[in-house]
Design an enzyme around this catalytic site. Structure first.
Site, PDB file in Angstrom:
ATOM      1  N   ASN A  79      54.075  66.693  42.044  1.00  0.00           N
ATOM      2  CA  ASN A  79      55.244  67.675  42.112  1.00  0.00           C
ATOM      3  C   ASN A  79      54.400  68.542  43.219  1.00  0.00           C
ATOM      4  O   ASN A  79      53.312  69.241  43.096  1.00  0.00           O
ATOM      5  CB  ASN A  79      54.895  68.483  40.868  1.00  0.00           C
ATOM      6  CG  ASN A  79      55.395  69.895  40.921  1.00  0.00           C
ATOM      7  OD1 ASN A  79      56.169  70.071  42.055  1.00  0.00           O
ATOM      8  ND2 ASN A  79      55.496  70.808  40.105  1.00  0.00           N
ATOM      9  N   LYS A 139      55.071  70.847  44.777  1.00  0.00           N
ATOM     10  CA  LYS A 139      55.426  72.381  44.755  1.00  0.00           C
ATOM     11  C   LYS A 139      56.187  72.835  46.017  1.00  0.00           C
ATOM     12  O   LYS A 139      56.747  72.202  46.921  1.00  0.00           O
ATOM     13  CB  LYS A 139      54.482  73.183  43.931  1.00  0.00           C
ATOM     14  CG  LYS A 139      53.996  72.773  42.772  1.00  0.00           C
ATOM     15  CD  LYS A 139      53.015  73.520  42.058  1.00  0.00           C
ATOM     16  CE  LYS A 139      52.776  72.740  40.687  1.00  0.00           C
ATOM     17  NZ  LYS A 139      52.011  73.787  39.763  1.00  0.00           N
ATOM     18  N   HIS A 142      59.949  73.624  34.718  1.00  0.00           N
ATOM     19  CA  HIS A 142      58.655  74.023  34.900  1.00  0.00           C
ATOM     20  C   HIS A 142      58.042  75.523  34.428  1.00  0.00           C
ATOM     21  O   HIS A 142      59.002  76.388  34.622  1.00  0.00           O
ATOM     22  CB  HIS A 142      58.285  73.721  36.462  1.00  0.00           C
ATOM     23  CG  HIS A 142      56.806  73.669  36.640  1.00  0.00           C
ATOM     24  ND1 HIS A 142      55.938  74.838  36.891  1.00  0.00           N
ATOM     25  CD2 HIS A 142      56.209  72.580  36.619  1.00  0.00           C
ATOM     26  CE1 HIS A 142      54.567  74.180  37.188  1.00  0.00           C
ATOM     27  NE2 HIS A 142      54.618  72.749  37.150  1.00  0.00           N
ATOM     28  N   GLU A 196      56.408  77.284  36.037  1.00  0.00           N
ATOM     29  CA  GLU A 196      56.660  78.530  37.260  1.00  0.00           C
ATOM     30  C   GLU A 196      58.120  78.881  37.449  1.00  0.00           C
ATOM     31  O   GLU A 196      58.317  79.993  37.648  1.00  0.00           O
ATOM     32  CB  GLU A 196      56.100  77.614  38.469  1.00  0.00           C
ATOM     33  CG  GLU A 196      54.373  77.438  38.607  1.00  0.00           C
ATOM     34  CD  GLU A 196      54.006  76.387  39.224  1.00  0.00           C
ATOM     35  OE1 GLU A 196      54.643  75.968  40.262  1.00  0.00           O
ATOM     36  OE2 GLU A 196      52.849  76.300  38.949  1.00  0.00           O
ATOM     37  N   GLU A 208      52.793  70.320  29.880  1.00  0.00           N
ATOM     38  CA  GLU A 208      51.795  70.980  30.627  1.00  0.00           C
ATOM     39  C   GLU A 208      51.276  72.470  30.311  1.00  0.00           C
ATOM     40  O   GLU A 208      52.153  73.496  30.425  1.00  0.00           O
ATOM     41  CB  GLU A 208      52.719  71.213  32.085  1.00  0.00           C
ATOM     42  CG  GLU A 208      53.247  70.213  32.785  1.00  0.00           C
ATOM     43  CD  GLU A 208      53.526  70.221  34.373  1.00  0.00           C
ATOM     44  OE1 GLU A 208      52.840  69.452  35.117  1.00  0.00           O
ATOM     45  OE2 GLU A 208      53.871  71.184  34.731  1.00  0.00           O
ATOM     46  N   GLY A 236      46.929  74.510  37.808  1.00  0.00           N
ATOM     47  CA  GLY A 236      46.298  74.998  39.163  1.00  0.00           C
ATOM     48  C   GLY A 236      45.029  75.647  38.689  1.00  0.00           C
ATOM     49  O   GLY A 236      44.341  76.588  39.729  1.00  0.00           O
ATOM     50  N   SER A 260      45.756  70.157  36.177  1.00  0.00           N
ATOM     51  CA  SER A 260      44.455  69.922  36.666  1.00  0.00           C
ATOM     52  C   SER A 260      44.202  68.220  36.523  1.00  0.00           C
ATOM     53  O   SER A 260      43.246  68.097  36.550  1.00  0.00           O
ATOM     54  CB  SER A 260      43.461  70.753  36.273  1.00  0.00           C
ATOM     55  OG  SER A 260      43.794  72.148  36.610  1.00  0.00           O
ATOM     56  N   GLY A 318      48.395  69.983  42.224  1.00  0.00           N
ATOM     57  CA  GLY A 318      47.583  69.955  43.596  1.00  0.00           C
ATOM     58  C   GLY A 318      47.129  68.735  44.094  1.00  0.00           C
ATOM     59  O   GLY A 318      46.855  68.322  45.274  1.00  0.00           O
TER      60      GLY A 318
END
Ligand code: 13P
Length: 253
Positions: free
Chosen positions: A9, A11, A95, A97, A167, A173, A213, A235
């Site tokens: 992802n 992002k 998600h 976010e 998640e 993150g 992570s 990330g």
């Protein structure tokens, strides 16, 4: 058998040149794949640009969301039909976010899920608790409510070949990953919960990804867990070598 899936992802990262460079590097690091499905999910505006560098590889392309309605008057949205037309195969939905910053609730996520299915996309439905919820001992209740919040609206059959990504919000993150045991315990719980919704066979076949992570140095342990069928990587998916290392950490049966 559940084929492991590693999804990156990206992002809201990278300009077009960065996306093309990353896709180019991925094509070099992952020229062919065995026993694992790999998908990268760039921002909408880079979907077209990454197609060419990924042509001829087994890396599929996914999106990070899709509209909750069919083609038509929805200013600012991107329809699942448009994504399928571009060659997109997967779409991340719900998600944390999106839930947090764009107030997406079960109703809109369920509608997006149905639009994705109707266009032949494979939804990757994200669920997960916050740190506050975990500390209050409510992780399982929250995750179950997030799953039932969707299946109550779309029906058990509506899940189709969709994938569920666990998640935990506190691991996204933050560099603070769930331990392999924590991930396995929640994945087992999700599978049991799914068994009551869609029956044992459906639940046994459904792929459950861990996200939060995931890195080259912790991936092997997480992916070795019985009910962890892959990863949704944020990330670490922005570095081709690291992402390839995570893909290589998938246990081969
Ligand atoms: P990180 O891997 O950066 O923690 O992000 C996880 C995630 O949100 C993937 O969807």
């Amino acid at each position: 058998m559940r084929t492991p899936l590693i999804a990156g992802n990206w992002k809201m990262n990278g300009l077009r040149s960065d996306a093309v460079r990353l896709a180019d590097e991925l094509a070099r690091h992952l020229p062919d794949l065995h026993g694992v499905e790999v998908v990268v999910c760039p921002p909408f505006v880079h979907l077209e640009a990454v197609k060419q560098p990924l042509t001829g590889t087994a890396i599929a392309i996914g999106a990070q969301n899709c509209a909750d309605a069919a083609l038509g008057a929805r200013t600012g949205e991107v329809a699942a039909e448009m994504l399928a037309d571009l060659g997109v195969r997967h779409v991340i939905l719900g998600h944390s976010e999106r839930r947090e910053y764009y107030a997406e609730d079960d109703r809109v996520i369920a509608a997006r899920y149905q639009r994705a299915m109707a266009s032949g996309l494979v939804p990757i439905l994200c669920v997960g608790e916050t740190l506050e919820q975990r500390d209050a001992g409510r992780s399982e209740a929250i995750v179950e409510a997030q799953i039932r919040g969707i299946t109550d609206l779309i029906g058990a059959d509506g899940l189709g070949a969709g994938v569920i990504a666990y998640e935990p919000v506190w691991a996204i993150g933050t560099g603070r990953t769930a331990s392999a045991e924590q991930a396995q315990s929640m994945h087992r719980f999700i599978r049991e919960c799914l068994a009551t919704i869609e029956g044992h066979d459906g639940a046994a076949e459904r792929r459950l990804l861990y996200g939060g992570s995931m890195k080259p140095d912790n991936a092997a342990k997480l992916l070795a867990m019985e009910d962890v069928d892959g990863g949704l990587v944020g990330g670490a998916s922005l570095n081709a070598e690291g992402f390839a290392a995570i893909c290589a950490a998938v246990p081969r049966g």
